[in-house]
Design an enzyme around this catalytic site. Structure first.
Site, PDB file in Angstrom:
ATOM      1  CB  VAL A 106      -0.973   0.033   1.203  1.00 46.11           C
ATOM      2  CG1 VAL A 106      -2.016  -1.061   1.081  1.00 46.11           C
ATOM      3  CG2 VAL A 106      -0.245  -0.067   2.522  1.00 46.11           C
ATOM      4  CB  SER A 107       0.608   4.430  -1.719  1.00 45.24           C
ATOM      5  OG  SER A 107       0.583   3.734  -2.942  1.00 45.24           O
TER       6      SER A 107
END
Length: 180
Positions: free
Chosen positions: A8-9
């Site tokens: 995930v960012s």
């Protein structure tokens, strides 16, 4: 061994949906990063690649979790192949352990890259059209012209530090440096 990779960012985003899908696909071990896909160094991805053995299969929920650009995606999958491992993407139903899967992988990767380039092109075109109408795109300046003059005065006449001026105006030192 089936090995999962999730990413995930931001810290605000959750990995659970990806890890659930990877476990459902039989992943015995899952490596997960919370870092932007454009970052060149992803500690968990690097560790996973280092531990790959002949016959392993790397599984991701979606291939954009592995890389943001076509070049990066191809490079990572090539590294996986050089280690004697395969690559599977669940959402796109890609499995590079087969010739047909390798073909589909390259087609999907090319389409994704094309779409990113088209989005970028449309954005540039929109900004150019707005400029022609007298609008300037981008973020508004952090400092007004009067504030910029005051920053210069404080720096030149009072010899204040960049950090002190930045604190006073509640901006970054980089913003102050650009003014002076």
């Amino acid at each position: 061994m089936i090995i999962g990779y999730a990413r995930v960012s931001t810290d605000d985003q959750k990995l659970e949906a990806q890890t659930d899908a990877l476990e459902g696909a039989g992943a015995e071990r899952i490596f997960a990063d919370k870092i932007t896909g454009s970052a060149r160094s992803r500690p968990q991805l690097d560790q996973m690649i280092d531990q790959l053995r002949q016959g392993d299969v790397v599984v991701v929920a979606k291939y954009d979790r592995l890389a943001r650009s076509l070049r990066d995606l191809l490079d990572i999958v090539q590294t996986i192949r050089e280690r004697g491992a395969g690559f599977r993407s669940l959402a796109e139903d890609i499995d590079t352990t087969t010739p047909a899967g390798r073909l589909v992988f390259h087609v999907f990767a090319s389409i994704a890259q094309f779409e990113r380039e088209r989005i970028s092109e449309r954005t540039r075109e929109g900004l150019q059209a707005a400029r022609k109408r007298g609008r300037i795109g981008g973020r508004p300046p952090a400092l007004s012209p009067a504030q910029r003059d005051e920053v210069k005065r404080m720096r030149d006449e009072e010899h204040r530090s960049l950090a002190e001026i930045a604190r006073l105006f509640k901006v970054s030192t980089k913003t102050v440096r650009r003014v002076t």
